[in-house]
Design a protein around this motif. Structure first.
Motif, short mmCIF file in Angstrom:
data_model
loop_
_atom_site.label_atom_id
_atom_site.label_comp_id
_atom_site.label_asym_id
_atom_site.label_seq_id
_atom_site.Cartn_x
_atom_site.Cartn_y
_atom_site.Cartn_z
N LYS A 170 0.85 -1.20 0.00
CA LYS A 170 0.00 0.00 0.00
C LYS A 170 0.89 1.25 0.00
N LYS A 171 0.50 2.25 -0.79
CA LYS A 171 1.29 3.48 -0.83
C LYS A 171 1.21 4.18 0.52
N ASN A 172 2.36 4.64 1.00
CA ASN A 172 2.37 5.35 2.29
C ASN A 172 1.73 6.72 2.12
N MET A 173 0.60 6.92 2.80
CA MET A 173 -0.11 8.20 2.67
C MET A 173 -0.05 9.01 3.96
N SER A 174 0.80 8.59 4.92
CA SER A 174 0.86 9.28 6.22
C SER A 174 1.34 10.71 6.08
N ILE A 175 0.79 11.56 6.93
CA ILE A 175 1.21 12.96 6.95
C ILE A 175 1.76 13.28 8.34
N ALA A 176 2.94 13.90 8.37
CA ALA A 176 3.56 14.30 9.64
C ALA A 176 3.45 15.81 9.78
N ALA A 236 -4.63 20.24 11.93
CA ALA A 236 -4.64 18.82 11.56
C ALA A 236 -6.04 18.23 11.65
N LYS A 237 -6.82 18.66 12.65
CA LYS A 237 -8.20 18.15 12.79
C LYS A 237 -9.04 18.57 11.58
N LEU A 238 -8.93 19.84 11.20
CA LEU A 238 -9.73 20.35 10.07
C LEU A 238 -9.29 19.68 8.77
N PHE A 239 -7.98 19.54 8.62
CA PHE A 239 -7.46 18.89 7.42
C PHE A 239 -7.97 17.45 7.35
N ALA A 240 -7.92 16.74 8.49
CA ALA A 240 -8.32 15.34 8.54
C ALA A 240 -9.78 15.18 8.07
N LYS A 241 -10.62 16.09 8.50
CA LYS A 241 -12.04 16.05 8.15
C LYS A 241 -12.20 16.24 6.64
N GLU A 242 -11.46 17.21 6.12
CA GLU A 242 -11.61 17.56 4.71
C GLU A 242 -11.01 16.49 3.79
N ALA A 243 -9.90 15.90 4.21
CA ALA A 243 -9.20 14.97 3.31
C ALA A 243 -9.44 13.50 3.65
N GLY A 244 -10.29 13.23 4.66
CA GLY A 244 -10.59 11.83 5.01
C GLY A 244 -9.45 11.12 5.73
N TYR A 245 -8.81 11.82 6.62
CA TYR A 245 -7.71 11.24 7.39
C TYR A 245 -8.12 11.04 8.84
N ILE A 246 -7.36 10.18 9.55
CA ILE A 246 -7.54 10.04 11.00
C ILE A 246 -6.48 10.92 11.65
N TYR A 247 -6.93 11.77 12.58
CA TYR A 247 -5.99 12.65 13.27
C TYR A 247 -5.41 11.95 14.50
N VAL A 248 -4.10 11.92 14.61
CA VAL A 248 -3.45 11.33 15.79
C VAL A 248 -2.66 12.41 16.52
N ASP A 249 -3.05 12.66 17.77
CA ASP A 249 -2.42 13.67 18.62
C ASP A 249 -1.42 12.95 19.52
N GLN A 271 2.91 4.61 18.19
CA GLN A 271 2.68 5.63 17.17
C GLN A 271 2.94 5.10 15.77
N ARG A 272 4.01 4.34 15.63
CA ARG A 272 4.31 3.78 14.29
C ARG A 272 3.23 2.81 13.85
N ASN A 273 2.75 1.97 14.77
CA ASN A 273 1.72 0.99 14.40
C ASN A 273 0.44 1.65 13.93
N LEU A 274 0.11 2.79 14.53
CA LEU A 274 -1.12 3.48 14.13
C LEU A 274 -1.09 3.86 12.66
N SER A 275 0.10 4.23 12.18
CA SER A 275 0.21 4.67 10.80
C SER A 275 0.16 3.50 9.82
N VAL A 276 0.38 2.30 10.34
CA VAL A 276 0.30 1.12 9.47
C VAL A 276 -1.17 0.75 9.28
N GLU A 277 -1.92 0.88 10.37
CA GLU A 277 -3.32 0.46 10.34
C GLU A 277 -4.22 1.46 9.63
N LYS A 278 -3.89 2.76 9.73
CA LYS A 278 -4.81 3.79 9.23
C LYS A 278 -4.08 4.85 8.43
N LYS A 279 -4.88 5.61 7.66
CA LYS A 279 -4.34 6.75 6.91
C LYS A 279 -4.34 7.93 7.89
#
Ligand code: DC
Length: 223
Positions: A2-8, A21-34, A116-124
């Motif tokens: 799967k292409k890595n789509m994570s955003i830092a 990041a919260k607003l971006f996540a909503k607009e672009a369909g991402y999960i926000y991780v704080d 933190q690393r595992n979260l990015s494997v499971e979700k965008k």
């Protein structure tokens, strides 16, 4: 694969990372991780234990067996400390101060890194913190370093508190922010710094909408 789509998204305290990041996540369909919230949960544990938080050896010992996890309730990240939802307790000035200190300890950072690393494997994910682009997700598809002058950051925080009816001093807030910057940027392990391949966004003279639009434009130019 799967292409890595994570955003830092990294940057100093009060730069607006979580709001953006919260607003971006909503607009672009991402999960926000704080990720700051996870460090805050460990600080809360240390405060509750009444141990000296400046004693690295002691802190490293007592946090060995604690469990920090996250989940989402109605789209909002919830941090669990040994199974207890601690979201309501981790945003106090005392927790902020202690977090900045205990985040300099190896044991604290090691505890959270694989989670933190595992979260990015499971979700965008769009993940915010201090060392996401440099250390946690070095292969992130997009890295943003969001900053603002300490005056601008203190001004925002001051207005927020005044609107809530809380008494506060601008100078105290600015001093606090600068102290956290000093601590976050000068620690030995995973200090706050812009990754070589991160895009710098300075929000000192920008409103929230403008920053989100800037981020959306950068993102859209890459997908
Ligand atoms: O983003 P925040 O204000 O909630 O972060 C609280 C503290 O946690 C901050 O002083 C630095 C630390 N932190 C860190 O060291 N690494 C991260 N990835 C996130 C936060």
């Amino acid at each position: 694969m799967k292409k890595n789509m994570s955003i830092a998204i990294d940057g100093p305290a009060g730069a607006g990372k979580s709001t953006i990041a919260k607003l971006f996540a909503k607009e672009a369909g991402y999960i926000y991780v704080d990720t700051g919230a996870m460090y805050r949960a460990i600080a809360l544990f240390v405060i509750r234990s009444e141990a000296d938080y400046e004693d690295e050896e002691k802190v490293s010992e007592i946090i060995k067996d604690i469990e920090v996890t996250i989940d989402y309730k109605d789209g909002v990240q919830v941090v669990y400390l040994n199974g207890e939802d601690v979201n309501a307790f981790i945003r106090t000035p005392e927790v902020s101060r202690v977090t900045s200190k205990i985040a300099t300890y190896t044991a604290t950072r090691e505890k959270l890194l694989s989670l933190q690393r595992n979260l990015s494997v499971e979700k965008k994910v769009i993940m915010d913190g201090r060392d996401i682009g440099t250390n946690v997700l070095p292969d992130a598809f997009l890295k943003i370093y969001l900053t603002a002058s300490s005056d601008a950051r203190a001004e925002r925080r001051y207005k927020e508190l005044i609107e809530k009816g809380e008494e506060c001093s601008f100078d105290e807030i600015k001093k606090d922010i600068e102290e956290r910057d000093r601590q976050d940027m000068n620690r030995t392990i995973a200090p706050l710094k812009q990754a070589d391949d991160a895009i710098l966004v300075d929000s000192s003279d920008m409103g929230i909408d403008e920053v989100v639009k800037t981020l959306m434009d950068i993102y859209n130019s890459k997908v």
